[in-house]
Motif scaffolding. Sequence first.
Motif: not given
Length: 328
Positions: A134, A144, A147, A161
């Motif tokens: 991340t 992103q 998730v 992700t």
Amino acid sequence: MISTRTLRLGAVTAAAVLLAGACAADGDGAADNKQDAGGAANASATHKAMEPVPTKPEDWKDVAQALGRKGKLSGGTAYRTGFPRSDLKVTSKGVTVKAGLSLGSYAAFARYGDGTTLAMGDLVVTEQELPKVTDALQKAGIAQTAVHKHLLEHSPQVWWTHFHAQDKDATKIARGLRAALNTTATPPPAAPSGEKPDLDTKAIDQAMGTPGKNDGGIHKFSFARDEKITDHGKALPPAMGVTTAIGFQATGDGKAVINGDFAMTADEVQKVIKALRGGGIDIVELHNHGLNDNPRLFYMHFWAHDDAVDLARTLNKAVAQTSVTPAG
């Protein structure tokens, strides 16, 4: 006797009611017009979506070098690179899950007429790796967009992700992804496996209504959405990850575990759930992969361990509830 003052008040009240009704009608009409205009605008935006430009494998050599491995060009527009997590020994409900079934990270790139490159994909990471991945993605300016999990009960704990990035410099995106991958134990590329699935693939294909493909011992099916899918006004090729994907991993005696995900519009979700559960297939996760896709797509992961042909029949019924076409 009714006084003049009462009559006047009554007249004023009636006028106010009529005026309020007229305003409400106008307001509703305005809202409807706005909604219609919005729908027309969305339809127009989809219709006028920027299409990806054709490329050749050699056009992506700098991206391949930055990623540390070569990819494949799909449909002449999407350059896709896989990063299977063959280093992970993941078990789910007593079954050792092969990398080709559920543990395949990937990155897909497409170029557009405005000079930008769009990248989308999915990274398979352990729970310990996720925070570092991340941070690396954020540092590289890569968003992103999801998730989540692909498997139910499994060990060790693994997460998936999704990411999204746009830039005029495709290698910049690739370097950012490589930095994120470098925080994981993702292994270097390996030679393709010649393993074939120990399954009656002809019977499975017949039950599915379309031929599947062998991918390192996993019998796979892919279905592309019939409508044009866009993100930020750009049309997405199926290889960018906007498809229904289904995989069969043999477990012996004609049985298989199945995993993958359905790409669905909102009105298809409950129909697919009903079809899957009708054949005893478990629902794992329901979520979005993107933040700005149009039409809005939902993805549903599933799992089952049973007779492979019986599972194929159920999956075929579920696929029939969606607007898709077998992808080559």
